[in-house]
Design a protein around this motif. Sequence first.
Motif, PDB file in Angstrom:
ATOM      1  N   UNK A 251      -5.019 -70.021  49.622  1.00  0.00           N
ATOM      2  CA  UNK A 251      -4.415 -68.738  49.269  1.00  0.00           C
ATOM      3  C   UNK A 251      -5.472 -67.673  48.966  1.00  0.00           C
ATOM      4  N   UNK A 252      -5.235 -66.493  49.456  1.00  0.00           N
ATOM      5  CA  UNK A 252      -5.954 -65.291  49.021  1.00  0.00           C
ATOM      6  C   UNK A 252      -4.923 -64.422  48.319  1.00  0.00           C
TER       7      UNK A 252
ATOM      8  N   UNK B 194      -7.678 -70.006  45.693  1.00  0.00           N
ATOM      9  CA  UNK B 194      -6.283 -70.349  45.501  1.00  0.00           C
ATOM     10  C   UNK B 194      -5.828 -71.404  46.488  1.00  0.00           C
ATOM     11  N   UNK B 195      -4.813 -72.117  46.105  1.00  0.00           N
ATOM     12  CA  UNK B 195      -4.279 -73.137  47.005  1.00  0.00           C
ATOM     13  C   UNK B 195      -2.811 -73.381  46.665  1.00  0.00           C
ATOM     14  N   UNK B 196      -2.118 -73.937  47.607  1.00  0.00           N
ATOM     15  CA  UNK B 196      -0.722 -74.323  47.390  1.00  0.00           C
ATOM     16  C   UNK B 196      -0.464 -75.693  48.012  1.00  0.00           C
ATOM     17  N   UNK B 197       0.191 -76.520  47.263  1.00  0.00           N
ATOM     18  CA  UNK B 197       0.643 -77.818  47.748  1.00  0.00           C
ATOM     19  C   UNK B 197       2.172 -77.803  47.696  1.00  0.00           C
ATOM     20  N   UNK B 198       2.792 -78.237  48.766  1.00  0.00           N
ATOM     21  CA  UNK B 198       4.250 -78.162  48.810  1.00  0.00           C
ATOM     22  C   UNK B 198       4.813 -79.392  49.526  1.00  0.00           C
ATOM     23  N   UNK B 199       5.889 -79.899  48.982  1.00  0.00           N
ATOM     24  CA  UNK B 199       6.593 -81.023  49.610  1.00  0.00           C
ATOM     25  C   UNK B 199       8.061 -80.629  49.737  1.00  0.00           C
TER      26      UNK B 199
END
Lengths: 231, 196
Positions: free
Chosen positions: B28-29, B47-52
């Motif tokens: 993520x920016x 930034x980062x995103x983890x999604x399930x």
Amino acid sequence: MSLLQSVRRYFIYLFFVSTPVLFFSCYPGGIEYYNESDIVVTQYDDNFNFASNQNYFMPDTIHHVVEEGLEDEVDRSYDDEVLARIATHMATAGYTRFESDEIADSVLVDSANVVLTVVVTSTEYSGIGYIPGGGGWWGWYPGWGWGGGYYPGYPWYPGYGWGYPYTYSYSTGSMFIEMIDEDGIDHFEEVLPVTWQATINGLLSGDAENTQWRVDRAIDQCFEQSQYLFN
Amino acid sequence: MKILIALSALLLSANGFGQFVYTDVTYDVSVPLGNTSDFISKTSFRGMTLRVGRFVTDDLAVDVRFSWNTFYETKDFETYTSEDGISSVTGKQFKYINSFPLTAGVRYVLNSSSDFSPYFAGGLGAYKINERRDMGIYYVEDMIWHFGFYPEIGFIYDFSYSVGLNVYARYDYALKTQDATAHSYIAFGVGLHFGD
């Protein structure tokens, strides 16, 4: 489950684990150099009339607060420069310094409107509500007794808004410049009315090559942000 | 985080890695807005995103999401004076905001059977926001839980078997609390999508 599905599953797990680790390794840093940790804090008593109290006495020695049983960790090579620089700023602000080799300090103090003291901590301090070693310099004062360095009349960080109004944490080598109203000293209650105070945190700690520059900058800043002294 | 792991495990175990389950891992920016921008105006590149997630119909999925967005800014050696003018402090300030959204959401996918699948998404949940400023050896830190929500638009481009590119723009908004102001930012994400 096929081999391809297994590989894919472990690949995803690896992503889930490695991404936060990689991200954490990029976490932004903070202070890298001593001069980035310098802080200058000043405050004053807004009921005090600085303009009409412009004769001052300042001892020719900086008091180093050393805990009992420990050695002084702060060298004195900057002391003369510190006192001279403070005196220069006071003169610029219109103050007259009372000093004499022949007249006793106690007499000069009685004659002056305010007394300026400079204290340096030789140990790291933290706690609540008072300046370490406060009044230590006043050992010469006749009949004076200090109760553990307590400033009963000290206006501690009023309305500061930084989240630490009643706590302190001073690094080794922190310097305190304090202006005391001579007329307001209460010998009975042992109250020193501090009318102006400057704290320079951790200034003399470490052996950085640019310590002299930091000393000069910090002392200059004390007066720069205290324009009420220049009345 | 434990909740996220538990929910993720639940979603993943439901049908293994079958066609109804997907995972996204993205970088993520983030561009700060509003109060967040007032505190730190610099764009975040950390930034980062983890999604399930899991599809409940052909076009509609539900998912859980965890993000970590770090904003950081340094100020010059500057003087700050209290409102009454009595106290002043000068020093170099280091400012941080760490935002940790943990949300549940839905995703509506267009053209779900094709390689290129735009989607609309949205959700709500808890936002843990740590706001910190350092000056010298002092620091002030507020660690506040907010309630928040997000709308998101993006697309999935499947470039290989069950692996695709995920690109999106997400508006994260954490509502103000009794002790903290609201926070908001737009996160632009790019990363990998696993799942059909």
